[in-house]
Design a protein around this motif. Sequence first.
Motif, short mmCIF file in Angstrom:
data_model
loop_
_atom_site.label_atom_id
_atom_site.label_comp_id
_atom_site.label_asym_id
_atom_site.label_seq_id
_atom_site.Cartn_x
_atom_site.Cartn_y
_atom_site.Cartn_z
N MET A 231 1.04 -1.47 0.34
CA MET A 231 0.03 0.14 0.42
C MET A 231 1.01 0.96 0.51
SD MET A 231 -2.98 1.25 2.48
CE MET A 231 -2.19 1.45 3.91
N SER A 232 0.66 2.21 -0.53
CA SER A 232 1.11 3.76 -1.27
C SER A 232 0.81 4.50 -0.33
CB SER A 232 1.81 3.97 -2.70
OG SER A 232 1.02 3.95 -3.44
N ILE A 233 1.27 5.62 0.11
CA ILE A 233 0.96 7.02 0.51
C ILE A 233 1.30 7.93 -0.17
CG2 ILE A 233 -0.32 7.79 2.43
CD1 ILE A 233 0.49 5.47 4.32
N GLU A 234 1.30 9.06 -0.30
CA GLU A 234 1.57 10.53 -1.07
C GLU A 234 1.77 11.31 -0.22
OE1 GLU A 234 1.60 12.86 -5.22
OE2 GLU A 234 0.44 11.11 -4.69
N VAL A 235 3.10 12.01 0.18
CA VAL A 235 3.34 12.52 0.37
C VAL A 235 2.93 14.30 0.20
CG1 VAL A 235 4.82 14.34 1.90
CG2 VAL A 235 5.31 11.57 2.45
N ILE A 236 2.25 15.12 -0.14
CA ILE A 236 1.17 16.29 0.13
C ILE A 236 1.89 17.58 -0.07
CG2 ILE A 236 -0.47 17.47 -1.71
CD1 ILE A 236 -0.77 14.29 -2.52
N LYS A 237 1.61 17.48 1.57
CA LYS A 237 2.64 18.36 2.23
C LYS A 237 3.46 17.96 3.09
CE LYS A 237 -0.56 22.55 1.58
NZ LYS A 237 -1.80 23.29 1.67
N PRO B 110 1.90 16.67 7.55
CA PRO B 110 1.68 17.16 6.88
C PRO B 110 0.39 16.09 5.90
CG PRO B 110 2.20 15.01 7.37
CD PRO B 110 1.75 15.80 9.09
N THR B 111 0.36 16.65 4.64
CA THR B 111 -1.22 15.85 4.01
C THR B 111 -0.74 14.90 2.83
OG1 THR B 111 -1.93 18.35 3.26
CG2 THR B 111 -2.92 16.81 2.02
N TYR C 51 20.04 9.21 9.77
CA TYR C 51 19.93 7.82 8.87
C TYR C 51 18.91 7.52 9.58
CZ TYR C 51 22.47 7.49 13.65
OH TYR C 51 22.45 7.59 15.27
N GLY C 52 18.14 6.58 9.62
CA GLY C 52 16.66 6.01 10.51
C GLY C 52 15.70 6.26 8.84
N GLY C 53 14.54 5.99 9.79
CA GLY C 53 13.58 6.49 9.27
C GLY C 53 13.04 6.89 7.83
N HIS C 54 12.65 7.78 7.01
CA HIS C 54 12.72 7.91 5.95
C HIS C 54 14.15 8.79 4.95
CE1 HIS C 54 10.77 7.62 2.18
NE2 HIS C 54 11.17 8.95 1.66
N ALA C 55 14.84 7.78 4.53
CA ALA C 55 15.97 9.10 3.94
C ALA C 55 16.49 9.28 5.20
CB ALA C 55 15.79 9.38 2.38
N GLY C 56 16.62 8.84 6.06
CA GLY C 56 17.15 9.72 7.47
C GLY C 56 17.19 11.26 7.54
N ARG C 57 15.58 11.45 7.25
CA ARG C 57 15.23 12.91 7.18
C ARG C 57 13.88 12.92 7.56
NH1 ARG C 57 12.66 13.24 2.71
NH2 ARG C 57 13.46 12.54 1.01
N PRO C 58 13.25 14.32 8.10
CA PRO C 58 11.77 14.26 7.28
C PRO C 58 10.86 14.30 6.36
CG PRO C 58 13.37 16.17 9.32
CD PRO C 58 13.89 15.39 8.26
N LEU C 59 10.06 14.78 6.89
CA LEU C 59 9.62 13.97 5.44
C LEU C 59 9.36 15.35 4.35
CD1 LEU C 59 6.33 12.48 6.09
CD2 LEU C 59 7.77 11.28 5.70
N LYS C 60 9.14 15.07 2.96
CA LYS C 60 9.33 15.87 1.98
C LYS C 60 8.45 15.91 1.18
CE LYS C 60 14.54 16.75 1.92
NZ LYS C 60 14.90 16.97 0.39
N LYS C 61 7.96 16.50 0.32
CA LYS C 61 6.87 16.90 -1.20
C LYS C 61 7.18 15.79 -2.19
CE LYS C 61 4.04 19.87 -4.15
NZ LYS C 61 3.48 21.01 -4.59
N GLY C 62 5.73 15.07 -2.13
CA GLY C 62 6.82 13.82 -3.37
C GLY C 62 6.85 12.67 -2.61
N ASP C 63 7.67 12.41 -1.71
CA ASP C 63 7.64 11.47 -1.06
C ASP C 63 6.99 10.52 -1.10
OD1 ASP C 63 10.29 11.81 0.53
OD2 ASP C 63 10.20 12.32 1.97
N MET C 64 7.14 9.11 -1.21
CA MET C 64 6.06 7.59 -1.50
C MET C 64 6.51 6.80 0.09
SD MET C 64 3.49 8.63 -4.19
CE MET C 64 3.41 6.72 -3.60
N LEU C 65 5.08 7.01 0.48
CA LEU C 65 5.60 5.49 1.86
C LEU C 65 5.08 4.92 1.42
CD1 LEU C 65 4.46 8.62 4.33
CD2 LEU C 65 6.95 8.40 2.96
#
Length: 316
Positions: free
Chosen positions: A1-7, A61-62, A137-151
Amino acid sequence: MSIEVIKPGALSTFQDLGRVGHQHLGIPVNGVMDERAHRLANALVGNAPTVPTLEITLMGPTLRFHEKATIAFCGGNLDCQLDGQPLFSDCALEVPAGCDISFGTRYAGLRTYFAVRGGFSIEPVMGSASTFARGGYGGHAGRPLKKGDMLFTQESFTCRSASLSLETVFAEDVLLSHDAPIRITPGREWRYFTANARRTLEHETYQITAQSDRMGYRLQGPVLSLVARREVVSEAVGFGAIQVPADGRPIILMADRQTTGGYPKIAHVCAVDLPRLAQRIPGDDVRFELVDLAEAQRLFLSQERSFAQLAHWCRA
């Protein structure tokens, strides 16, 4: 299942119960700031407490869900909405495919914890999915979420889920109100501070400054003085240690704290009150109440019994 980061929000990072067993190598523990909210959100969707949640800070986020999912969020009230319609916290919710989950106005608290049934798919680093942004390091690419990330999430499974609240899970003396004093126990160097400094910590009000983050909360207020200048050998420090540097202004060490510290430790925040402290924002007042070690341990064991009952309830 995928989730897109809009904001992306102000600071949205994946956290779990922490990266334990590596402090002797200089690796911080990291992990959630509010463990109670994290564990409750996971329980509501049937996840184990070790499964990472999305820790959302202040401005959320959105997120666009490309497939249907079951979610829960707990902690601070950051006005969570489904396609513009308000959602209730502390319960499992179904999100249809194609819908957006967004967060708006902060009504109370600072952090909310967002869980998805099945858990987010994150590759562990040193046994933990926790994000350490300073280390990258860790989490999603070692950073907070960014617009356009796919989770991505793990395959979901059948489980029990319903509505819960902290008040129905934990004893009243574990929770207390948001504005109640933060309970502390004497620290290793407590006796080396003046009697006036010890009274001050117990009876005066401090304020969380803007120079506060996941690493530590710097406090503004009356200065805390030692009886005499004292050199302290650096040693391991824990979540909630209250260190006092040379300027006499206390610092409370939080989830992203360093592994060792050499400032005198006047006190430690009781484990059961760390979640309440984690929901305070810069500018908030903080008062302290001194309790003995036996009381701190009693409260901790009460909380752990509640966690065990919660786990049993979710497996039933």
